[in-house]
Every structure is written in structure tokens, then in C-alpha cells.
Design a protein around this motif. Structure first.
Motif, PDB file in Angstrom:
ATOM      1  N   GLY A  17      44.187  29.404  46.541  1.00  0.00           N
ATOM      2  CA  GLY A  17      44.642  29.840  45.215  1.00  0.00           C
ATOM      3  C   GLY A  17      46.121  29.554  45.012  1.00  0.00           C
ATOM      4  O   GLY A  17      46.527  29.031  43.964  1.00  0.00           O
ATOM      5  N   ASN A  34      47.526  36.455  40.992  1.00  0.00           N
ATOM      6  CA  ASN A  34      46.716  37.654  41.260  1.00  0.00           C
ATOM      7  C   ASN A  34      46.358  37.641  42.745  1.00  0.00           C
ATOM      8  O   ASN A  34      46.283  36.584  43.360  1.00  0.00           O
ATOM      9  N   ILE A  89      36.056  36.534  49.418  1.00  0.00           N
ATOM     10  CA  ILE A  89      36.061  37.121  50.756  1.00  0.00           C
ATOM     11  C   ILE A  89      34.815  36.646  51.493  1.00  0.00           C
ATOM     12  O   ILE A  89      33.898  36.082  50.886  1.00  0.00           O
ATOM     13  N   THR A 186      42.912  28.276  56.100  1.00  0.00           N
ATOM     14  CA  THR A 186      43.575  29.384  55.397  1.00  0.00           C
ATOM     15  C   THR A 186      43.318  30.659  56.201  1.00  0.00           C
ATOM     16  O   THR A 186      42.504  30.645  57.139  1.00  0.00           O
TER      17      THR A 186
END
Ligand code: NAD
Length: 256
Positions: A17, A34, A89, A186
Motif C-alpha cells: 500500500g 490509512n 491480513i 513485506t
């Protein structure tokens, strides 16, 4: 190319993101961030690119908070032109052991949140007759792995959702597409490498090698910069007739 436009990227305080937010900002887009974690660090990275940046901490599992975030973005910047549904998630367990609460959380954050942001973003996009909805799905939106039933269900779901929105907006300047990354290094994937190393009593380097070797024929991670580049392309005039695709960036994972 995106000067004067506003991109809202969910789950953009780290990983993919943040990488996509940076790529859009490099092309001039103002950014609404966010997510949780290092908010100030993410804001500083975007501000350094000479665009306006703001943040809303909505929990993507909470529709009322998502509504508040969309109102905040509209008030702050006029409207959301580029919506990137990225927050996600993972939970790994066999289906019979899968905690019900984890199933609900994965579906809410990885799938339902995109329904809420999209339904709230589309009216202003229709008014402007321009908009980009970019959903970060996964190779797991196209093929499955064991022990990831909720994730695979959510990612297959978002690929279908992407196509429906593309059809509903087909005669407008709004496009809806999904990006399907393979392994990207990540925090979400680092956790799986750590778990594997611990479970199998092997080094982190070996766990990383095994993880790639199992699925990704290129034996290389996809990078957040590569995903950012594709998101920028999807925002470009050249992508105007790219509608409803699920575009793999997976080192050959789903070609097998
Ligand atoms: P990450 O853990 O680095 O980032 C996830 C982001 O989502 C963070 O900003 C986090 O704060 C945010 N987030 C988590 N729960 C949230 C919630 N309830 N509300 C708001 N924000 C929340 O993970 P990543 O690897 O960058 O993953 C981003 C997306 O890419 C996910 O949808 C993931 O499924 C997808 N993806 C990742 C990979 C990979 O290999 N890393 C591969 C394919 C798809």
C-alpha cells in the motif's frame, strides 16, 4: 499525469500500500493514507514527494469507520479519484481449526471493506466521469493454497467483485481492475517466513528460499515498486479500455 487528483489507498502505512501510494504521488496525486503502525513515517515519505497528504485511521473491518474515512477524504480533497483497496491480513490454519473470529476478520478486511469504499466512491467518480478502482487481490485470487481458506475465499471474491464493478461502469470513464501479486517481501510475508523457519527448525534464509521455490518460478520476490508501476499504468489513458482484469505480477506462479 495525476496532478490535481486524489488517491486513497487503504492499508498504506507499510508494504504494498505504501509502495503504491508513493508511485501515485510521484505522478502528482494527493494521497489519503490509512492503516496502523508507523503513520508519521508513511506521511513523511509521501510529503517528501511534494504532494498533499492526509491520513485517516479507519479500521477496515468496521463499515461505520470506513464511511467516516470516505467522508473525510471528500471533505479534505473534494473527491477520491483513485481508490486502491489494499488493506489485508492473513491467517494460516486448516479449515477445521480455523478460528471463526479470524475468518470473519479476513473476510471483512480483505473483501467487504472494498465493497464499502467502492460503493461510497463511485457516485463522485460518476459525476466526474473519471475514476480508477484498483483492488489488490493476489495469486490467491486465481489459485488456492492449503491452510489459507479465508484468504483464498476473500481474494477470489475480490476478483469477482472487480469484474462486476467493471461491468456496471463499462460505459463511463471509471475502470475497475485487480492486481494479483505473487510473493512480495513485506511484513505480511516476513511473518510467514519467520513462522516457517521456527516450525521447521531451518534458517530464515532457507525458509525464504523454500517459500519462493514452492510457488514462484522466477525465484524472485515481486517488488512494491513493480506493483506501483502497474497501478500508475492502470491510471493512465493507455489503460482506459483495461476493464475487469485480474493482472498477475507473480513471477509465473499462476502460469503453472
Ligand atoms: P502489510 O502487512 O505490509 O500491510 C498491510 C497494511 O494493511 C498495513 O498498512 C496495515 O496497517 C493495514 N491493515 C491491516 N489491518 C487493517 C485494518 N483492520 N484496517 C486498516 N488497515 C489495516 O501487508 P502487504 O503484504 O503489503 O499486503 C497488502 C495487500 O497485498 C494485502 O491485501 C495482501 O493480501 C496483498 N498481497 C500481498 C502479497 C505479499 O506477498 N506480501 C501477495 C499478494 C497480495
Amino acid at each position: 499525469m495525476l496532478k490535481g487528483k486524489t488517491a486513497l489507498v487503504t492499508g498504506s502505512t507499510s508494504g504494498i500500500g505504501l509502495g503504491i501510494a508513493k508511485a501515485l504521488a510521484q505522478h502528482g496525486a494527493n494521497i489519503v493514507l490509512n492503516g496502523f503502525g508507523d503513520v508519521e513515517g508513511a506521511k513523511a515519505e509521501i510529503a517528501a514527494l511534494d504532494v498533499q497528504v492526509d491520513y485517516h485511521g479507519a479500521d477496515m473491518s468496521k463499515p461505520a469507520q470506513i464511511e467516516d474515512m470516505m467522508k473525510f477524504a471528500a471533505t479534505r480533497f473534494g473527491r477520491v479519484d483513485v481508490l486502491v483497496n489494499n488493506a489485508g491480513i492473513q491467517h494460516v490454519a486448516n479449515v477445521e481449526d480455523f478460528p471463526v473470529e479470524r475468518w470473519d476478520a479476513v473476510i471483512a478486511i480483505n473483501l467487504s471493506s472494498a465493497f464499502h469504499t467502492t460503493r461510497l466512491a463511485i457516485p463522485a467518480m460518476r459525476e466526474a466521469n473519471w475514476g480508477r478502482v484498483i483492488n489488490i487481490a493476489s495469486a490467491h485470487g486465481l489459485v488456492a493454497s492449503s491452510q489459507k481458506s479465508a484468504y483464498v475465499a476473500a481474494k477470489h471474491g475480490i476478483v469477482g467483485f472487480t469484474k462486476s464493478v467493471a461491468l456496471e461502469t463499462a460505459t463511463t470513464g471509471i475502470t475497475s481492475n485487480a492486481i494479483c501479486p505473487g510473493w512480495v517481501l513485506t511484513p505480511l510475508v516476513q511473518k510467514q517466513i519467520n513462522d516457517r523457519s521456527e516450525r521447521e527448525g531451518i534458517s530464515l534464509a532457507q525458509a525464504q528460499k523454500d517459500l519462493l521455490g514452492e510457488k514462484q518460478p522466477s525465484l524472485q520476490f515481486t517488488t512494491v515498486e513493480q506493483l506501483g508501476g502497474l497501478a500508475v499504468f492502470l491510471c493512465s489513458p493507455a489503460a482506459e479500455q483495461v476493464r475487469g482484469v485480474a493482472w498477475q505480477v507473480d513471477g509465473g506462479w499462476t502460469a503453472q
